[in-house]
Design an enzyme around this catalytic site. Structure first.
Site, PDB file in Angstrom:
ATOM      1  N   GLY A  47       0.662  -1.204  -0.016  1.00  0.00           N
ATOM      2  CA  GLY A  47      -0.004  -0.077   0.080  1.00  0.00           C
ATOM      3  C   GLY A  47       0.849   1.084   0.089  1.00  0.00           C
ATOM      4  O   GLY A  47       0.442   2.181  -0.897  1.00  0.00           O
ATOM      5  N   CYS A  48       1.901   1.293   0.832  1.00  0.00           N
ATOM      6  CA  CYS A  48       2.863   2.663   0.781  1.00  0.00           C
ATOM      7  C   CYS A  48       3.702   2.593  -0.518  1.00  0.00           C
ATOM      8  O   CYS A  48       3.805   3.842  -0.684  1.00  0.00           O
ATOM      9  CB  CYS A  48       3.759   2.262   1.921  1.00  0.00           C
TER      10      CYS A  48
END
Length: 158
Positions: A47-48
Protein backbone atom coordinates in the site's frame (compact mmCIF):
# COMPACT_ATOMS: atom_id res chain seq x y z
CA UNK A 1 -3.92 10.85 22.28
CA UNK A 2 -4.88 14.43 21.70
CA UNK A 3 -7.38 15.44 19.06
CA UNK A 4 -5.82 15.21 15.63
CA UNK A 5 -4.92 18.26 13.57
CA UNK A 6 -7.95 19.34 11.55
CA UNK A 7 -8.82 21.79 8.78
CA UNK A 8 -8.24 25.34 10.01
CA UNK A 9 -5.57 24.36 12.54
CA UNK A 10 -2.00 25.61 12.31
CA UNK A 11 0.26 22.80 11.19
CA UNK A 12 2.80 21.84 13.87
CA UNK A 13 6.31 22.72 12.76
CA UNK A 14 9.02 20.06 12.81
CA UNK A 15 12.56 19.37 11.71
CA UNK A 16 13.34 15.80 10.63
CA UNK A 17 16.13 14.15 8.61
CA UNK A 18 15.41 13.50 4.93
CA UNK A 19 16.48 10.46 2.94
CA UNK A 20 19.76 12.29 2.20
CA UNK A 21 20.30 12.93 5.92
CA UNK A 22 19.75 16.69 5.56
CA UNK A 23 17.37 18.30 8.06
CA UNK A 24 13.98 19.34 6.68
CA UNK A 25 12.01 21.98 8.56
CA UNK A 26 8.36 22.29 7.55
CA UNK A 27 8.18 26.06 8.09
CA UNK A 28 11.23 26.58 5.84
CA UNK A 29 9.23 24.96 3.01
CA UNK A 30 6.14 27.14 3.43
CA UNK A 31 5.73 30.72 2.19
CA UNK A 32 6.44 30.18 -1.47
CA UNK A 33 4.53 26.94 -1.85
CA UNK A 34 1.82 24.72 -0.45
CA UNK A 35 2.99 21.53 1.28
CA UNK A 36 1.31 18.16 0.85
CA UNK A 37 2.39 16.24 3.94
CA UNK A 38 1.51 12.58 3.88
CA UNK A 39 2.03 10.13 6.72
CA UNK A 40 2.30 6.48 5.76
CA UNK A 41 3.01 3.28 7.72
CA UNK A 42 6.19 1.79 6.22
CA UNK A 43 8.50 1.83 3.21
CA UNK A 44 8.28 -1.07 0.76
CA UNK A 45 4.88 -2.41 1.83
CA UNK A 46 2.36 -2.83 -1.01
CA UNK A 47 0.00 0.00 0.00
CA UNK A 48 2.78 2.44 0.87
CA UNK A 49 4.64 1.69 -2.35
CA UNK A 50 1.44 2.24 -4.36
CA UNK A 51 0.83 5.56 -2.57
CA UNK A 52 4.42 6.77 -3.03
CA UNK A 53 4.32 5.83 -6.73
CA UNK A 54 0.99 7.64 -7.15
CA UNK A 55 2.54 10.80 -5.67
CA UNK A 56 5.57 10.23 -7.92
CA UNK A 57 3.41 9.92 -11.01
CA UNK A 58 1.65 13.19 -10.13
CA UNK A 59 4.76 15.00 -8.91
CA UNK A 60 5.06 17.33 -11.89
CA UNK A 61 1.40 18.31 -11.58
CA UNK A 62 1.87 19.14 -7.89
CA UNK A 63 5.02 21.12 -8.66
CA UNK A 64 3.32 23.03 -11.47
CA UNK A 65 0.49 23.88 -9.05
CA UNK A 66 2.97 25.35 -6.54
CA UNK A 67 3.10 22.45 -4.09
CA UNK A 68 5.81 20.32 -2.55
CA UNK A 69 5.16 16.73 -1.45
CA UNK A 70 6.78 15.40 1.73
CA UNK A 71 6.29 11.80 2.89
CA UNK A 72 6.65 10.89 6.58
CA UNK A 73 7.14 7.51 8.23
CA UNK A 74 9.19 6.14 11.10
CA UNK A 75 11.61 4.35 8.78
CA UNK A 76 15.27 5.42 8.96
CA UNK A 77 16.78 7.93 6.53
CA UNK A 78 18.83 5.08 5.00
CA UNK A 79 15.72 2.97 4.44
CA UNK A 80 13.99 6.02 2.90
CA UNK A 81 16.99 6.54 0.59
CA UNK A 82 16.77 2.95 -0.67
CA UNK A 83 12.97 3.19 -1.07
CA UNK A 84 13.21 6.51 -2.95
CA UNK A 85 15.94 5.20 -5.24
CA UNK A 86 14.18 1.88 -5.96
CA UNK A 87 10.94 3.66 -6.96
CA UNK A 88 12.52 6.85 -8.40
CA UNK A 89 10.67 9.10 -5.96
CA UNK A 90 11.38 12.77 -6.81
CA UNK A 91 10.07 14.17 -3.53
CA UNK A 92 11.34 14.34 0.04
CA UNK A 93 10.85 11.56 2.56
CA UNK A 94 11.53 12.36 6.21
CA UNK A 95 12.30 9.99 9.05
CA UNK A 96 10.05 10.34 12.11
CA UNK A 97 11.76 7.71 14.26
CA UNK A 98 9.96 7.64 17.58
CA UNK A 99 6.79 8.98 15.88
CA UNK A 100 6.98 12.36 17.65
CA UNK A 101 5.67 14.30 14.63
CA UNK A 102 3.02 11.66 13.88
CA UNK A 103 1.80 12.07 17.45
CA UNK A 104 1.86 15.89 17.25
CA UNK A 105 -0.47 15.68 14.24
CA UNK A 106 -2.65 13.11 16.00
CA UNK A 107 -2.37 10.57 13.17
CA UNK A 108 -4.36 7.58 14.40
CA UNK A 109 -3.16 3.99 14.50
CA UNK A 110 -5.10 1.10 13.04
CA UNK A 111 -5.98 -1.48 15.70
CA UNK A 112 -3.55 0.35 17.96
CA UNK A 113 -0.62 -1.21 16.09
CA UNK A 114 -0.20 -0.08 12.48
CA UNK A 115 0.63 3.60 11.93
CA UNK A 116 -2.15 5.37 10.05
CA UNK A 117 -2.19 6.87 6.55
CA UNK A 118 -3.21 10.53 6.58
CA UNK A 119 -2.55 13.32 4.07
CA UNK A 120 -2.55 17.03 4.99
CA UNK A 121 -2.56 19.97 2.60
CA UNK A 122 -0.92 22.95 4.31
CA UNK A 123 -1.21 26.39 2.74
CA UNK A 124 1.61 28.92 2.45
CA UNK A 125 0.69 30.47 5.81
CA UNK A 126 0.90 27.13 7.64
CA UNK A 127 -2.84 26.51 7.94
CA UNK A 128 -4.15 23.01 7.31
CA UNK A 129 -6.61 23.27 4.43
CA UNK A 130 -7.44 19.59 3.92
CA UNK A 131 -7.13 16.28 5.79
CA UNK A 132 -7.72 12.88 4.22
CA UNK A 133 -7.52 9.74 6.35
CA UNK A 134 -7.82 6.31 4.72
CA UNK A 135 -5.70 3.17 4.94
CA UNK A 136 -7.29 1.55 1.90
CA UNK A 137 -8.44 4.19 -0.61
CA UNK A 138 -4.89 5.10 -1.54
CA UNK A 139 -5.54 6.88 -4.85
CA UNK A 140 -7.87 9.35 -3.10
CA UNK A 141 -4.93 10.73 -1.09
CA UNK A 142 -3.35 12.02 -4.30
CA UNK A 143 -6.62 12.99 -6.03
CA UNK A 144 -8.01 14.99 -3.11
CA UNK A 145 -4.68 16.65 -2.30
CA UNK A 146 -4.25 17.72 -5.91
CA UNK A 147 -7.78 19.12 -6.05
CA UNK A 148 -7.14 21.25 -2.94
CA UNK A 149 -3.69 22.36 -4.14
CA UNK A 150 -5.20 23.52 -7.43
CA UNK A 151 -7.97 25.43 -5.64
CA UNK A 152 -5.37 27.13 -3.44
CA UNK A 153 -3.31 28.03 -6.49
CA UNK A 154 -6.37 29.56 -8.15
CA UNK A 155 -7.07 31.59 -5.01
CA UNK A 156 -3.47 32.79 -4.67
CA UNK A 157 -2.82 33.86 -8.24
CA UNK A 158 -1.45 37.38 -8.51
Amino acid sequence: MARGIQVGDTAPDFTLPSQSGDPVRLYDRLGERTVVLYFYPKDDTPGCTAEACAFRDSHEVFTDAGAEVIGVSSDSADRHAAFAERHRLPFTLVSDQGSKVRKSYGVPSVLGLLPGRVTYVIDRQGTVRHVFNSMTVIDKHVEEALEVVRSLQDGQSD
